[in-house]
Design an enzyme around this catalytic site. Structure first.
Site, mmCIF file in Angstrom:
data_model
loop_
_atom_site.group_PDB
_atom_site.id
_atom_site.type_symbol
_atom_site.label_atom_id
_atom_site.label_comp_id
_atom_site.label_asym_id
_atom_site.label_seq_id
_atom_site.Cartn_x
_atom_site.Cartn_y
_atom_site.Cartn_z
ATOM 1 N N LYS A 78 39.181 39.664 43.203
ATOM 2 C CA LYS A 78 38.016 39.291 42.388
ATOM 3 C C LYS A 78 37.577 37.873 42.733
ATOM 4 O O LYS A 78 38.415 36.979 42.892
ATOM 5 C CB LYS A 78 38.389 39.393 40.908
ATOM 6 N N SER A 153 34.536 42.419 33.383
ATOM 7 C CA SER A 153 33.870 41.737 34.472
ATOM 8 C C SER A 153 34.447 42.055 35.861
ATOM 9 O O SER A 153 33.776 41.847 36.864
ATOM 10 C CB SER A 153 33.938 40.225 34.258
ATOM 11 N N SER A 177 38.621 42.473 30.760
ATOM 12 C CA SER A 177 37.929 42.508 32.059
ATOM 13 C C SER A 177 38.687 43.171 33.192
ATOM 14 O O SER A 177 38.110 43.415 34.248
ATOM 15 C CB SER A 177 37.532 41.090 32.485
#
Lengths: 500, 95
Positions: A78, A153, A177
Site C-alpha cells: 500500500k 482505504s 482499512s
C-alpha cells in the site's frame, strides 16, 4: 494452474522444490498486471525492473542453498508505507513526487525474508476513506464487478490480491482499512493488535489507531506474512516487546469447545439481508465444527463511529501539520509570505476528505471544544474497550459481519461523508480497543463477496487465525475467483490520464 | 449544531488551510451534520470514566542514548521543494 493464481504457500513449495524460479513467478505476475490493471487500477507505481532484480537475487540465494520465509515471493505494498527509492504518494498530490530515503521496518523485514516488491497500490488519500474514491489519482475497481468500489482505504492492495496481480499485499488499518476491502474483494485481511507490527515508515494518519496488516488469498498466507512483519522495533516506541510465535503453528482445523461470541449489535438495522444470511450460515458452520456459540453484547457499539470520527481526525490534524511545503512534498509557488505559502500548499495539495478531517480534528481540539468533543471521545473509548474486555473474559473470539453491505457502486456514497463513514461501523471498535481482527470470505450476496469478521483479544492473533483456518478448511469460499470477464486483454498501455 | 462561516474560517486558519468560498460553504454544511451526529455521545454519563489515550500497557518508553547513523544531508534535502547551500529554504519570517 497459472503461476499468478498461486497462494504464497503454494508458490513457496514450488520454489523450494525448484519447479519454478522467482524470476518466472515475478514475470508471470508482471504480465498479469499488464493484462488486467488497466481495468482494475490497483497500482499507483509499478516496479518491474527492481522486482525482477530482486527475483534474480532470490533465485541466486536459493541456488546457493539459502532459503527465506518469503524467498522469491512477489508482493504489493500500500502506498502509505515507505519503500526506499520508489515514490510513496499516500494517494495525495501533496506527496506525488516524494521518494522516501529509507525503508519502513515492515519492508526491511520482508526484504530480509526474500520478498519481491511488484509495486505500490492505490489508497484513499492518507488512508482516509472506504472506497479508494478519495485517491487523488484514480479509483480502483472491484475485480468482482468493475462498476463497484474495492473498499478502502487499502482498496488497491485488496483488488491486486483478488485479481491475482500479487500473491499477497500489505495494507494499513486505522478503522477497518484492511478488513473492509478484504471483505469487499473476497480475500483474507488481518488487522493485528496495536503494537504487534512496527509502524516505523508507515505514514502517520491516526497514531493511536494505525496498524499495518497483511491482505492474502488465504489464512495460511496471512499467518506467514504476519510472522515476518510482527515483533518489537526500537524505532517505534509503541511496538510491543512480546515474543512472536510461529503463527503457522496456530493453523489447526480443530476448534471443538472454543467459545465464540456473537455480538447482537453487529446485526442491527442497516445490515444488508444477504450479508446477514451469509454470516449466520458461517456461524452455523463454526457450531457444526464443535465451537460453543452464544449471543453476547457490546453495548457501546453505536458510539464507536462518533468516537472514532473525533479521535482519528484529531490525531490526523496534528499528524498532517507536517505537510508545510518546506521539507518535502508539494509547495505552492506563488505565495507572498510564509503564512500564505502554508495555506496555499495545503489548499492545493490536499483533497476534500483530508481537508474535511483536518477541519473536524482541528475543531475538536480547539479551545472551548476540547472537553466536549475530544476528551469525551477518549472517555467513550474507554467504555468501548471495556465492552471488549468483558466479552473476552467469556469468549475466545467474537464473530460477525465485517461490513454491513457488499461492495457498493462507485459514486454511490462519495457525496455523503456520513454514509461513507457508516461502511466501517463494524470495524472501528477494534481499532479503538487496540485488539486484533480478521476478515475472511464467507459466501456471496448478489454475486459479490461477503466477509466474516473474527476478532480476538490483544495479542490474540493465534486464536483468531485458528478459528479462521478451521472455517476456511470447512468451506470453499477462498477458492472462488472473480471472472474478470468484462476486462479487455489489450496490449498494456500506461493510462496516462489515470495513472501517474 | 450549525457552524457559522466565521467559525469555519477560524478553524481553517488554525489549521493553516486555505479554503475557497465554495469550500467554506460546503464545510459549514457537512461539518454541522457530522457534529450533530456526535451529540449522541452526550447521552453517555462519563464523569467517572478515565480517558483512553493509548491502549498499550506502556508508559514512558526509554532507551539507552547511543549514537547511531542518520540520514546524510544530501538524503535529507533530496525531497525539499527548495534548498540552498545545504539548508531548507523558507520564506522570510521577519520583516
Amino acid at each position: 494452474m497459472k503461476l499468478y493464481e498461486l497462494t504464497i504457500h503454494e508458490a513457496l513449495n514450488l520454489l523450494r522444490r525448484r519447479e519454478i524460479s522467482a524470476v518466472e513467478l515475478t514475470q508471470a505476475l508482471l504480465d498479469r498486471i499488464v493484462d488486467v490493471d488497466n481495468d482494475i487500477k490497483a497500482y499507483i507505481t509499478l516496479l518491474p525492473e527492481t522486482a525482477l532484480e530482486e527475483a534474480r537475487l532470490a533465485d541466486e540465494r536459493r541456488r546457493e542453498g539459502m532459503d527465506g520465509a518469503l524467498l522469491g515471493i512477489p508482493l504489493a505494498v500500500k502506498d502509505v508505507i515507505c519503500l526506499a527509492g520508489a515514490p510513496t504518494t499516500c494517494g495525495s498530490r501533496i506527496l506525488e513526487n516524494f521518494i522516501p530515503p529509507y525503508d519502513a521496518t515492515v519492508i526491511e523485514r520482508l526484504h530480509q525474508a526474500g520478498a519481491v516488491f511488484l509495486g505500490k497500490t492505490n489508497t484513499d488519500e492518507f488512508a482516509m476513506g472506504s472506497s479508494t474514491e478519495n485517491s487523488a489519482f484514480f479509483t480502483t475497481h472491484n475485480p468482482w464487478d468493475p462498476s463497484r468500489v474495492p473498499g478502502g482505504s487499502s482498496g488497491g492492495s485488496a483488488a491486486a490480491v483478488s485479481a491475482d496481480e500479487a500473491l499477497g499485499a500489505l495494507g494499513s488499518d486505522t478503522g477497518g482499512s484492511v478488513r473492509q476491502p478484504a471483505s469487499l474483494c473476497g480475500i483474507v485481511g488481518l488487522k493485528p493488535t496495536y503494537g504487534r507490527v512496527s509502524r516505523y515508515g508507515l505514514v502517520a494518519f491516526a497514531s493511536s489507531l494505525d496498524q499495518i496488516g497483511p491482505l492474502c488469498k488465504d489464512v495460511t498466507d496471512c499467518a506467514l506474512l504476519l510472522h515476518v512483519i510482527a515483533g518489537h522495533d526500537a524505532r517505534d516506541s509503541t511496538s510491543w516487546h512480546a515474543p512472536v510465535p510461529d503463527y503457522t503453528q496456530a493453523l489447526r482445523s480443530e476448534i471443538k469447545g472454543l467459545r465464540i461470541g456473537v455480538p447482537r449489535e453487529y446485526f442491527a438495522a442497516g445490515i444488508q439481508p444477504g450479508v446477514e444470511t451469509a454470516v449466520r450460515k458461517a456461524i452455523q458452520v463454526l457450531a457444526d465444527l464443535g465451537a460453543e456459540i452464544a449471543e453476547t453484547s457490546l453495548p457501546h457499539t453505536e458510539y464507536a463511529l462518533p468516537t472514532y470520527y473525533l479521535i482519528a481526525p484529531a490525531e490526523a490534524s496534528a499528524n498532517l501539520a507536517r505537510y508545510d511545503g518546506v521539507k518535502y512534498g508539494y509547495a505552492a509557488a506563488d505565495a507572498a509570505d510564509i503564512w500564505e505559502a502554508y495555506r496555499k500548499t495545503r489548499q492545493h495539495g490536499f483533497g476534500a476528505e483530508v481537508k474535511r478531517r483536518i477541519m473536524l480534528g482541528t475543531y475538536a481540539l480547539s479551545a472551548g471544544y476540547y472537553d466536549a468533543y475530544y476528551l469525551k471521545a477518549q472517555k467513550v473509548r474507554t467504555l468501548i474497550k471495556q465492552d471488549f474486555d468483558r466479552a473476552f473474559q467469556q469468549f475466545d473470539v467474537l464473530v460477525g459481519p465485517t461490513s454491513p453491505t457488499v461492495a457498493f457502486k462507485i459514486g454511490e456514497k462519495i457525496a455523503d461523508p456520513l454514509q461513507m463513514y457508516l461502511s466501517d461501523i463494524f470495524t472501528l471498535g477494534h481499532n479503538l480497543a487496540g485488539i486484533c481482527a480478521l476478515s475472511l470470505p464467507c459466501g456471496f450476496c448478489d454475486g459479490l463477496p461477503v466477509g466474516l469478521q473474527i476478532s480476538g483479544p490483544a495479542m490474540g492473533e493465534e486464536i483468531v487465525l485458528r478459528v479462521a483456518y478451521a472455517y476456511e478448511q470447512a468451506t470453499p469460499w477462498h477458492t472462488y475467483k472473480p471472472a474478470l470477464r468484462n476486462l479487455s486483454q489489450n496490449e498494456y498501455q500506461m493510462d496516462k490520464e489515470h495513472r501517474r | 449544531m450549525a457552524l457559522t462561516r466565521e467559525q469555519v474560517k477560524h478553524v481553517a486558519e488554525l489549521a493553516k488551510l486555505g479554503l475557497t468560498d465554495e469550500e467554506i460553504e460546503m464545510y459549514c454544511e457537512q461539518l454541522s451534520a457530522i457534529l450533530d451526529y456526535f451529540v449522541t455521545l452526550q447521552r453517555l454519563d462519563t464523569d467517572a470514566i478515565p480517558p483512553t489515550a493509548t491502549v498499550l500497557p506502556l508508559r514512558n518508553v526509554m532507551r539507552t542514548d547511543e549514537p547511531g547513523s542518520s540520514l546524510s544531508r544530501e538524503d535529507a534535502l533530496a525531497n525539499a521543494p527548495a534548498a540552498v547551500e545545504g539548508y531548507f529554504q523558507v520564506k522570510a519570517i521577519l520583516e
